[in-house]
Design an enzyme around this catalytic site. Structure first.
Site, mmCIF file in Angstrom:
data_model
loop_
_atom_site.group_PDB
_atom_site.id
_atom_site.type_symbol
_atom_site.label_atom_id
_atom_site.label_comp_id
_atom_site.label_asym_id
_atom_site.label_seq_id
_atom_site.Cartn_x
_atom_site.Cartn_y
_atom_site.Cartn_z
ATOM 1 N N TYR A 134 0.779 -1.214 0.094
ATOM 2 C CA TYR A 134 -0.143 0.006 0.015
ATOM 3 C C TYR A 134 0.811 1.202 0.167
ATOM 4 O O TYR A 134 1.531 1.616 0.952
ATOM 5 C CB TYR A 134 -0.822 0.079 1.375
ATOM 6 C CG TYR A 134 -1.994 0.957 1.403
ATOM 7 C CD1 TYR A 134 -2.149 2.065 0.374
ATOM 8 C CD2 TYR A 134 -3.019 0.756 2.372
ATOM 9 C CE1 TYR A 134 -3.216 2.936 0.430
ATOM 10 C CE2 TYR A 134 -4.120 1.782 2.244
ATOM 11 C CZ TYR A 134 -4.207 2.668 1.382
ATOM 12 O OH TYR A 134 -5.128 3.416 1.584
ATOM 13 N N LYS A 163 -1.095 -1.197 -4.430
ATOM 14 C CA LYS A 163 -2.048 -0.139 -4.275
ATOM 15 C C LYS A 163 -1.466 1.270 -4.416
ATOM 16 O O LYS A 163 -0.980 1.567 -3.448
ATOM 17 C CB LYS A 163 -3.043 -0.149 -3.146
ATOM 18 C CG LYS A 163 -4.240 0.770 -2.989
ATOM 19 C CD LYS A 163 -5.023 0.296 -1.754
ATOM 20 C CE LYS A 163 -6.250 1.092 -1.638
ATOM 21 N NZ LYS A 163 -6.112 2.698 -1.743
#
Length: 306
Positions: A134, A163
């Protein structure tokens, strides 16, 4: 499974809560089924949007169990397992695997480069599920001080992809060119991310405008960048409204207007007053683009939109 299996569009799922802070299981399941029925490929649970870091571990586990009970065949569940202690993250990853989730993800710890690398290395090595890094510099400014640090982490075994919640499209493209699976993270830049090679997106506003972002993804896939751009502008007009108010309470209210009452936020954040909430609804009614009203079936008359 190959990267192609995981590519696609995923809502960063809101976590519905009851007034006492307990998980609202029926609403969580209802929202999941609604989003996947629209054509989204699945959901990303317990992340920033879902307030995973604020929820008790038992609630996070219960959320995964509840979602997997009803997840339609062919759809996927990504679970954010981030915690300050990597050992706790591994336990959440192990639990997600037992429930049949498809991948895990994690924000980096609030630490420097060496600690961040060590965290992801241990999590990737010990997770039974593939890991989606992330990358969110605004939320974790101490991590990834240099782009190479992100690239090195993505080279770790069992790292599926990223992400990517940033506006650095050059870095996004570098990841794609290195063979990484990249999910665009900023909703206001979805079309740009897809243009630069992202193979999907994970977004907060997909809870509200899922059909619109799916149209953007379809347009991008067939190379119709003019339509992708036009629809992106429509999504950004929705974001313009949301950003005028406390953002996450506004997203929850927009979803409530669509028939999914997710209750209070774990953080306690809310509109400043009921008058402000009413103003937000009026703003949405007056200023949603007509195409958005049509696609998401906003409950008030389309004539109210400009």
């Amino acid at each position: 499974m190959s990267q192609r299996t995981f590519a696609g569009m995923y809502a960063a799922l809101l976590t519905p809560l009851a007034g006492d802070g307990a998980l609202n299981v029926p609403m969580a399941q209802k929202l999941l089924l609604h989003l996947t029925s629209q054509g989204l490929d699945g959901v990303y649970a317990a992340g920033t949007t879902g307030e995973g870091m604020r929820l008790p571990f038992e609630t996070r586990r219960h959320l995964v169990e509840s979602l997997m009970e009803v997840l339609p065949e062919g759809k996927r569940l990504f679970v954010h397992v981030g915690t300050p202690d990597v050992r706790d993250a591994i336990k959440l990853a192990e639990h997600s695997a037992t429930q049949g989730a498809h991948a895990i993800s994690s924000l980096p710890p609030a630490a420097g480069s060496e600690e961040v690398m060590a965290y992801y290395k241990e999590l990737a090595a010990n997770s039974p599920l593939p890991l989606i890094v992330y990358y969110f510099p605004k939320a974790a400014p101490a991590a990834f001080q240099k782009p190479q640090e992100l690239l090195d982490i993505c080279d770790l075994p069992n790292v599926l992809g990223v992400k990517f919640t940033d506006f650095n499209m050059y870095l996004l493209n570098q990841l794609v060119n290195r063979g990484q699976l990249v999910f665009n993270g900023y909703d206001e830049a979805l079309a740009a991310g897809l243009l630069m090679g992202a193979q999907g997106g994970i977004g907060t506003t997909y809870n509200t405008v899922g059909p619109v972002v799916l149209e953007i993804a379809r347009a991008a896939k067939r190379g119709d960048w003019e339509r992708a751009r036009t629809l992106q502008f429509d999504v950004n007009r929705v974001l313009d409204i949301l950003f005028r108010y406390p953002f996450f309470p506004a997203v929850r209210e927009s979803v409530r207007q669509l028939g999914f009452d997710c209750g209070p936020m774990a953080s306690g954040d809310d509109f400043e007053s009921e008058a402000q909430r009413a103003q937000f609804i009026e703003d949405m009614n007056a200023n949603l683009p007509s195409k958005v009203v049509e696609l998401i079936r906003w409950p008030l008359p389309a004539e109210a939109a400009r």
